[in-house]
Every structure is written in C-alpha cells, then in structure tokens.
Design a protein around this motif. Sequence first.
Motif: not given
Length: 250
Positions: A202-207, A211-212, A217-218
Amino acid sequence: MGKPLFIGIAVHKPRYMATLPGVLEANDRICAWAGRNYDVVQIDDRTAPVTVNRIRETLTPNHEDEPDPTLLLDRDRIVVYFCGHGIAAWPDQYWILSPGPNQSRDRISANAFRDVLASYDPLQIAFISDACRSSGVLSGTGDPVVDRLEGSSRNPQKDIFYSCREGTSSFAMPATGGEPAYLIFSSVLMKALSAPDGVNIDPLLSQLNRHAVTSQSLSDYLEDNVPAAALGVGRQQAPQCDPGFRPLNH
C-alpha cells in the motif's frame, strides 16, 4: 472481538462437470497462509463430497437440535475463499458443490451467503471467489448455507474479489513440463499475499514506513497482474475487485 476466521472451500470434481486441476492445491496454500493469523476452517472434496449440509454442520454444528453459532460469533473479520466451478446469474454468482450444477439445494448463492454471514455481526467480511462467472440456465437459485441470526444491527465492511468479470471464465491450468497444476487468479493472489515486491504494498502506508498489503493495494495488484498472467498462457481473464475495508483496519 475474537481472532478473525478464514473459511476455505474447494470443489474440484462436482458431478457432471469437468475435473478442475489445481483447486485442492490452491485451497491448501491459501489456508496455510491464513493459518498464521486466522482461525481456519478448510473444506474440500478430497475424501468426501462437499455439500451445503456439510458446510452448515461445520460452521454451525447442531447442539441440542439447534444450530450452534459460536464459531461465527465475536469475529472482527470473516473471510470466505471458494475455488471450483461457478455460474453467474446477475447479480449473483453460484458456487457448484459436489452434487453438481443442477441441484439448487447444493448450490451456494455467494450473495446470500455473504448477507447471512453479516447477521453474525463481524466488523468486516471478505469474499474471494476463484470460479467462472459465465452464464448458465439454472432451475432454482442457491442456498445461503447457514441460518440468519436474529437481532443483528451492524452493516459490515465488505471486500469482494471475483476472479473474472461478469459473463466470463476463470482458468485452471493443468500440470505440464514438470510444473504443477494451478489456478491463474489464485496463483497471483498468493504471490500478492506472501511475496511483497513493492508493487503490492500500500503506497500510503509506505509513506508512514509501514509495509503491508491492504485490500486496496491487493485490488490494484490483482487487476494489473491477473490479465498478464493469463495472457502468458494464452488465456484472457480479468478480475473484478471491489475493496470495501476502510483504513486503518484494511
């Protein structure tokens, strides 16, 4: 709330239909993955027919002549995964169990099953279906599997992942050249869930340095990679993903 529940159902050889390679293996793999974080109920036709009664008895076993809802209650999330033959009659999809496609009492209505499970008050429900959605002539409809629980007031968040679009097919690939049989959609699904490669994160969580794989994102990963995987073996297949889990529990 209790530990989330994962229900994996696989039917590779219903009566009067073609045997599907890779179905049992796909269910084994995803149930093994789920076992790290979920209570798992795994049902397949490896040694016994899969029927509505068998699934009902497993999920709500009789106790003093009444179905016991304990297994389904107090869950923050219920995930149902099915792989096998399917038939679509808009707006529903019907999962074919061991007695075959013409037995409506042993045909699951995915919509009805999902709606009845919602009455057990989970916070979230996910349905993942690796089955065809091609149209067929049906007598009757399908079964909701379990009884509705009275008194429910919650409307759960719902994730819905279909392996193909309305009116189209999902594909099972036979074993060739020493490689095992597999299901196109489920193989991509397992890669997304178990082998983070950056694209499925998921790009928002990566910020936030988390990391999930999330439902969003799936969905993106499946929609991008299932068609490519299908074209790689000369097939056309595109999933329909409708993520409904909301941050931050998604």
